[in-house]
Design an enzyme around this catalytic site. Structure first.
Site, short mmCIF file in Angstrom:
data_model
loop_
_atom_site.label_atom_id
_atom_site.label_comp_id
_atom_site.label_asym_id
_atom_site.label_seq_id
_atom_site.Cartn_x
_atom_site.Cartn_y
_atom_site.Cartn_z
N LYS A 1 8.21 2.48 -5.39
CA LYS A 1 7.07 1.55 -5.29
C LYS A 1 5.98 1.89 -6.30
CE LYS A 1 4.12 -0.37 -1.60
NZ LYS A 1 3.87 -0.29 -0.14
N GLU B 1 10.88 -2.08 4.28
CA GLU B 1 10.35 -0.84 3.70
C GLU B 1 10.40 0.25 4.79
OE1 GLU B 1 6.18 -1.48 2.98
OE2 GLU B 1 5.93 0.34 1.78
N CYS C 1 6.87 -4.28 -0.78
CA CYS C 1 5.65 -4.68 -0.07
C CYS C 1 4.49 -5.02 -0.99
CB CYS C 1 5.29 -3.61 0.96
SG CYS C 1 4.35 -4.32 2.32
N VAL D 1 0.85 -5.83 6.37
CA VAL D 1 -0.26 -5.83 7.31
C VAL D 1 -1.27 -6.94 6.99
CG1 VAL D 1 -0.07 -3.44 8.04
CG2 VAL D 1 -1.39 -3.95 6.02
C1 ACM Z 1 2.35 -2.26 2.31
O1 ACM Z 1 2.43 -2.20 1.08
N1 ACM Z 1 3.18 -1.60 3.09
C2 ACM Z 1 1.32 -3.08 2.95
#
Ligand code: ACM
Length: 262
Positions: free
Chosen positions: A109, A38, A142, A169
């Site tokens: 996203k 990402e 992510c 994370v």
């Molecule tokens: C994330 O969605 N970059 C933790």
């Protein structure tokens, strides 16, 4: 089919350097499909929307899309990569899939994580699956991982491989992706980043451990927590097409959809 990821450590705000480092790191790779993390070209921890707007690019007009298209053509592989996108005043945490013919598929996203809600607009495109060299490929980014609806929807659309550009994370995602693969009988490729970023008093460390997981929930390749690395696996798509858990149990057909309403 040979698939892979590059676990990478971008330098925040230095797109030119990040693109050329990626090109060098891939110089020995031989694969059909490659996944990059990402926001691989910009880094992650923006000071706000203003800085994000400066670093975000138009798709397909921007430098990073041109780079990815040229990389895909030169190396004869499909590439999936995360980019900050600007479009008509909106800012999206996006990912593009490009193939050597120059076709492009865009995903934005859907589930923004924590501070991203301050910087980005939430994705507004439907989940889709694209075909490449006989494989059906879906993309999520992510934090989409924590919503099992995303991987399941892509599976119902026919995805055999989910490409998962990430800047993780929370340390438990990688383990959870074994379940996403297993419960959908699909391959998942999580391309994570490494390193730490700081902005004012905020500090984030990314968790590495990029991985490719089989439809049986087995880790085929895994990277270390804190080292840039390439991971590659030869996969057999037939494994993702067989949804029978036992002779009497089918993952898709056995769903009791009429009882799933609240
Ligand atoms: C994330 O969605 N970059 C933790």
């Amino acid at each position: 089919m040979r698939v892979g990821f590059l676990q990478f450590h971008p330098t925040f705000g230095n797109t030119g350097q990040n693109l050329s480092r990626v090109e060098t790191k891939l110089s020995s790779l031989d694969a059909d499909l490659l996944v990059l993390p990402e926001l691989f070209n910009t880094g992650y921890l923006f000071s706000g929307r203003k800085q994000l707007r400066q670093l975000a690019e138009e798709i397909p007009g921007g430098e990073t899309t041109r780079f990815l298209k040229s990389l895909s053509k030169k190396r004869k592989m499909a590439v999936v990569a995360g980019i900050a996108e600007k479009d008509k005043g909106k800012l999206y945490n996006s990912s593009i899939l490009v193939n050597p013919r120059g076709d492009m598929h865009l995903y934005r996203k859907l589930h923004l994580f924590n501070r991203e809600k301050r910087w980005f607009d939430a994705g507004n495109l439907k989940l889709e699956v694209v075909s490449f060299r006989g494989a059906k490929i879906g993309v999520m980014i992510c934090f989409d991982w924590i919503f099992p609806e995303v991987a399941r929807s892509l599976t119902l659309l026919g995805a055999e491989i989910i490409c998962h550009p990430a800047n993780l994370v929370l340390h438990y995602c990688q383990q959870s992706m074994l379940t996403r693969s297993l419960e959908n009988r699909i391959f998942t490729i999580t391309a994570n980043r490494i390193g730490t970023e700081e902005q004012n008093s905020e500090r984030i460390t990314f968790t590495g451990k990029s991985q490719i997981v089989s439809p049986r929930g087995e880790i085929l390749v895994s990277s270390p927590r804190n080292k840039e690395s390439l991971g590659v696996a030869d996969i057999n798509l037939k494994e993702a097409r067989d949804k029978s858990v036992t002779p009497a149990n089918h993952l898709i057909k056995d769903r009791r959809r009429t009882f799933y309403r609240l």
